[in-house]
Scaffold this active site. Structure first.
Site, PDB file in Angstrom:
ATOM      1  N   SER A   1       0.924  -1.048  -0.087  1.00  0.00           N
ATOM      2  CA  SER A   1      -0.033   0.134   0.024  1.00  0.00           C
ATOM      3  C   SER A   1       0.846   1.097   0.074  1.00  0.00           C
ATOM      4  O   SER A   1       1.933   1.254   0.534  1.00  0.00           O
ATOM      5  CB  SER A   1      -0.926  -0.051   1.177  1.00  0.00           C
ATOM      6  OG  SER A   1      -1.607  -1.132   1.095  1.00  0.00           O
TER       7      SER A   1
HETATM    8  N1  SAH Z   1      -0.319  -4.631   4.109  1.00  0.00           N
HETATM    9  C1  SAH Z   1       0.256  -5.305   2.903  1.00  0.00           C
HETATM   10  C2  SAH Z   1      -0.818  -5.156   1.784  1.00  0.00           C
HETATM   11  C3  SAH Z   1      -0.580  -6.222   1.114  1.00  0.00           C
HETATM   12  S1  SAH Z   1      -2.017  -6.173  -0.270  1.00  0.00           S
HETATM   13  C4  SAH Z   1       1.581  -4.770   2.766  1.00  0.00           C
HETATM   14  O1  SAH Z   1       1.959  -3.643   3.541  1.00  0.00           O
HETATM   15  O2  SAH Z   1       2.369  -4.983   1.852  1.00  0.00           O
HETATM   16  C5  SAH Z   1      -3.045  -7.496   0.200  1.00  0.00           C
HETATM   17  C6  SAH Z   1      -2.837  -8.772   0.682  1.00  0.00           C
HETATM   18  O3  SAH Z   1      -3.912  -9.322   1.158  1.00  0.00           O
HETATM   19  C7  SAH Z   1      -2.364  -9.658  -0.639  1.00  0.00           C
HETATM   20  O4  SAH Z   1      -1.137 -10.011  -0.517  1.00  0.00           O
HETATM   21  C8  SAH Z   1      -3.345 -10.697  -0.526  1.00  0.00           C
HETATM   22  O5  SAH Z   1      -2.648 -12.049  -0.919  1.00  0.00           O
HETATM   23  C9  SAH Z   1      -3.986 -10.778   0.754  1.00  0.00           C
HETATM   24  N2  SAH Z   1      -5.289 -11.370   0.986  1.00  0.00           N
HETATM   25  C10 SAH Z   1      -6.357 -11.370   0.208  1.00  0.00           C
HETATM   26  N3  SAH Z   1      -7.327 -11.842   0.644  1.00  0.00           N
HETATM   27  C11 SAH Z   1      -6.918 -12.523   1.910  1.00  0.00           C
HETATM   28  C12 SAH Z   1      -7.406 -13.335   2.817  1.00  0.00           C
HETATM   29  N4  SAH Z   1      -8.676 -13.761   2.686  1.00  0.00           N
HETATM   30  N5  SAH Z   1      -6.799 -13.628   3.898  1.00  0.00           N
HETATM   31  C13 SAH Z   1      -5.322 -13.308   4.035  1.00  0.00           C
HETATM   32  N6  SAH Z   1      -4.950 -12.640   3.024  1.00  0.00           N
HETATM   33  C14 SAH Z   1      -5.361 -12.218   1.852  1.00  0.00           C
END
Ligand code: SAH
Length: 211
Positions: free
Chosen positions: A62
């Site tokens: 993000s």
């Molecule tokens: N906070 C993260 C943002 C990652 S993007 C950072 O700082 O990099 C969001 C992430 O959510 C992705 O990696 C995706 O694989 C994950 N995601 C999507 N659905 C999910 C679920 N049901 N449970 C766990 N992770 C999930």
């Protein structure tokens, strides 16, 4: 050798503090965590740009301001036990670990969970536990949580997450269809069966995939 500390300080001044986030613990955490270490080598040069960036497995890290806003709205303190759904690169979890007592981070994709876990170990952030799993179910063994952050957008707030919030605690989640602009929402559990909801701003996140 790039001056990442200088870039980090400029990021905090120009992208975070200038937009109204002033919590000293949060700003200190953002000045401390090396965002470049949460990116592939060829993207490290862009680590402090004012934008989301691609990470492995087609996901994104993000935008720094959105990470900061979500953490500020979740209201973390030194005694907080925090759940993050969607650990991705691990960056947001790492920032929260500098403020809170413990961060429990769930990631659906094993390859990302493994990378995030390795980064925490390298950086010595021992108060983060990363696990592969479906975050829409929460982490019942560790509940209740003092704050929950969801870093992927769903159509509705998963019921288990509402149940795993301590009374008085907050959950921050983007809601809406993933092809559209979503709304970042803050939910406060005001009682056993009562919640208050506030809308924060328009955002764009990858989809929350799960039960
Ligand atoms: N906070 C993260 C943002 C990652 S993007 C950072 O700082 O990099 C969001 C992430 O959510 C992705 O990696 C995706 O694989 C994950 N995601 C999507 N659905 C999910 C679920 N049901 N449970 C766990 N992770 C999930």
């Amino acid at each position: 050798m790039r001056d990442f500390q200088g870039e980090r300080d400029r990021m905090v001044d120009r992208q975070i503090a200038s937009r109204g986030i002033h919590d000293p613990q949060l700003l200190a955490a953002l000045r401390e965590v090396p965002r470049e270490r949460f990116l592939a080598d060829d993207l490290a040069a862009y680590a402090y740009s004012d934008s989301a960036l691609p990470i492995e497995a087609g996901q994104t890290i993000s935008q720094p301001y959105i990470v900061a806003l979500m953490i500020a709205e979740a209201g973390l303190g030194p005694r907080s036990r925090v759940l993050e759904v969607g650990a991705g690169s691990g960056y947001a979890a790492a920032v929260m670990s500098r403020i809170a007592e413990h961060v429990f981070a769930l990631e659906r994709l094993p390859v990302l969970a493994a990378l995030a876990e390795a980064r925490m170990a390298e950086l010595g952030y021992t108060n983060v536990t990363v696990r592969t799993g479906d975050g829409t179910l929460g982490w019942p063994e560790e509940a209740p949580f003092d704050a929950i952050l969801v870093a992927a957008s769903g159509r509705a707030i998963p019921e288990p997450l509402k149940q795993q919030l301590r009374i008085g605690a907050r959950l921050v989640i983007p809601l809406g269809h993933h092809d559209e602009i979503q709304t970042l929402v803050r939910v406060t559990r005001t009682g056993a069966d009562s919640y208050s909801v506030g809308e924060l701003c328009a955002v764009r996140f990858v989809p929350l995939v799960g039960a």
